[in-house]
Design an enzyme around this catalytic site. Structure first.
Site, mmCIF file in Angstrom:
data_model
loop_
_atom_site.group_PDB
_atom_site.id
_atom_site.type_symbol
_atom_site.label_atom_id
_atom_site.label_comp_id
_atom_site.label_asym_id
_atom_site.label_seq_id
_atom_site.Cartn_x
_atom_site.Cartn_y
_atom_site.Cartn_z
ATOM 1 C CD GLU A 343 51.469 38.513 39.570
ATOM 2 O OE1 GLU A 343 52.212 38.348 40.554
ATOM 3 O OE2 GLU A 343 51.577 37.833 38.527
ATOM 4 C CG ASP A 405 46.169 40.470 39.928
ATOM 5 O OD1 ASP A 405 46.754 39.381 40.139
ATOM 6 O OD2 ASP A 405 45.942 41.306 40.813
ATOM 7 C CD GLU A 479 51.623 37.476 32.661
ATOM 8 O OE1 GLU A 479 51.945 36.455 33.296
ATOM 9 O OE2 GLU A 479 51.759 38.633 33.113
#
Length: 567
Positions: A343, A405, A479
């Site tokens: 990120e 990210d 994710e």
């Protein structure tokens, strides 16, 4: 006498399915709420005692340095490594607790020796038994040095919430060396809770995994790995059996993040992560490491001095090398891949002309690397990313290295991620430390895939995958979850059959695309095993419901084409 009934949501017993009839008579308890409007539930002037409790990591003590009234106040010094540390008024410490549907007013006086901010929030358990952090009530208090500020916060606890947990004074902005003082803390009743209505008979089903379902990993054995997350306290026999049935890859949800590994320079705590590694090895599961370098949930010593200011570039680089060498070295041969940097990019519209302009430039790693950068040599705060990947490659050559990210389907971040990988991989080709010139440094780009049903456009997902393939790297879906609703209109009720079907269609469309590009996709990892165990639980984002039953989304993933043709 007040009637206390079991709640349908929030129960957990994975051993068997039991159907229980709960009647409105339930269990009688002697606890009686005798509060009236205007009653004071709590008051503390901190002259000789303190009943507030430490929250997270903080130093609290009575102090005579400042006082709004009397001679003393409460000194609070929370750490900056997270935004929840501070001091809490626990509901279970009150003689008459705050209750759902009640209305309350908190007043307090707060001071800091310097200009700063302090957060206040009400924490509850919602209708699903999930934690809430400030949605019921919150405030950010701006403080001017050495001046007491009067704070008043009114809040109403929703009637469908299960309970109130605490009111917390905390370091919301993660300010280094935050120090504040509290005095004259008072909590009073402004509206009485509603009388509880009789609860009709209801069935409570204790969750149990159904291992007769088709296996996710077997379904996709010819396409890519299928993974999920785990924490050490979840590795019971039933969860283990489910994991072995559905998954072949595991990611630690929290226990391999920097703040948990190394709270101070030279100190490394590997026990929890080692449990996960040992459990994975015993059950023939591969492990993905998450994460080495991140601006959040990080260890402050890595890039920030005791004075709260960024370390110099040289100091931060040395600390990074030490940290990655120790951590990646400890797990060398035990993990198959690492999220090296997580990120690093901002969220904007448009397309950047240079990936460096898209970086977060206000985070500790960037600030430290900028502190001492030689502009004449082209150095900048962005260089921490290259160093992180190089240190990881040199420490564990066997691991595949990811950049990871979210919002990766937005054009701004998609292009920034791709351009970064292209430029740094070209730079590595001529780096004298590179002993494998035909191998990439950044080998994969991780698409977190934290989507919403209201805004997910599968064509944007496909565009991101194609752009990353064009950049020459592999792709990881790292994710994945799709809660119902949107960021501004979050869904909190159980899904209807039609809502569940809409969510399932999106899962089916995603997996059609994943299968289409399977030769370029390393893995698909879901971020949670069941809706009740998700960090986005309100939106029921996963393949299994709160009773661990398979949702329509599960069947959509098992057979995307078939599901879409029939729905």
């Amino acid at each position: 006498m007040k009637t206390l009934c079991l709640q349908k949501h929030g129960l957990f017993q994975p051993l068997l399915i039991i159907v229980v009839l709960i009647f409105s008579s339930c269990v009688l308890t002697s606890q009686t709420n005798t509060a009236e409007v205007g009653d004071i539930l709590y008051y503390e002037g901190f002259e000789s005692t303190n009943s507030l409790q430490q929250n997270g990591t903080a130093t609290i003590a009575l102090s005579d340095v400042y006082a709004a009234a009397g001679d003393k106040s409460l000194s609070v010094e929370p750490v900056a490594d997270n935004n929840w540390s501070g001091v809490a008024l626990r509901n279970d410490s009150l003689a008459t607790p705050m209750l759902p549907s009640g209305k309350y007013r908190l007043t307090a006086k707060i001071l800091s020796p310097k200009n700063t901010t302090v957060g206040i929030r009400v924490e509850t358990k919602d209708s699903f038994g999930m934690d809430t952090y400030g949605s019921v009530g919150s405030a950010k208090v701006n403080l001017v040095a050495d001046q007491w500020v009067d704070v008043t916060m009114d809040f109403a606890v929703p009637a469908d919430h299960q309970s109130v947990v605490a009111i917390v004074f905390h370091n919301d902005d993660q300010i280094p060396n935050l120090h504040f003082y509290l005095d004259e803390v008072k909590l009073l009743v402004t509206g009485l809770p509603l009388e509880p209505k009789p609860t009709p008979p209801q069935e409570i089903v204790f969750p149990q995994w159904d291992l007769s379902l088709p296996s996710l990993k077997d379904t996709y054995k010819d396409y890519f790995m299928i993974g999920n997350i785990i924490s050490p306290y979840q590795m019971d026999l039933e969860t283990t059996a489910m994991y072995k049935h559905h998954y072949n890859l595991v990611t630690a949800e929290n226990d391999m993040k920097p703040q948990y590994f190394s709270p101070a320079k030279g100190i490394y705590l590997f026990e929890n992560a080692d449990w996960i590694i040992d459990w994975a090895e015993a059950n023939d599961l591969k492990v993905h490491g998450h994460v080495l370098v991140w601006h959040s949930q990080s260890a402050r010593w890595l890039n920030t001095g005791l004075d709260g200011k960024p370390l110099t570039r040289a100091e931060a680089k040395s600390n990074m090398e030490e940290y990655i060498t120790n951590v990646a070295g400890h797990f060398r041969g035990k993990v198959i891949s690492w999220d090296v940097v997580n990120e690093a990019f901002t969220d904007r519209a448009g397309i950047p002309t240079d990936w460096k302009e898209a970086l977060r430039q206000d985070v500790p790693w960037y600030l430290a690397y900028e502190n001492g950068a030689d502009k004449s040599k082209g150095e900048s705060g962005a260089d921490y990313i290259y160093d992180a990947f190089v240190f990881a490659r040199l420490t564990d050559p066997g691991a595949t290295l990811f950049y990871n990210d979210y919002n990766e389907t937005d054009s701004w971040k998609r292009e920034a991620m791709a351009m970064m990988a292209e430029e740094l991989n070209a730079k590595w080709k001529t780096d004298e430390r590179n002993t494998e010139p035909d191998r990439l440094l950044i080998e994969a780009l991780g698409m977190q895939a934290h989507y919403w049903t209201a805004s997910l456009r599968v064509q944007d997902v496909e565009a991101a995958i194609k752009r990353f393939i064009e950049a020459g790297v592999k792709v990881g879906i790292t994710e994945l979850d799709i809660p119902y609703g949107s960021w501004t209109n979050q869904h909190s009720d159980p899904l209807t059959a039609e809502e569940e079907r809409n969510q399932a269609r999106l899962y089916a469309e995603l997996f059609k695309i994943y299968k289409k590009y399977a030769s370029h996709i390393d893995r698909v990892t879901f971020w949670g095993k069941a809706d009740s165990q998700s960090w986005r639980a309100k939106g029921s984002p996963l393949l299994f419901n709160r009773a661990f039953g398979a949702k329509q989304s599960f069947y959509a993933v098992i057979d995307p084409e078939g599901f879409l043709s029939g729905n």
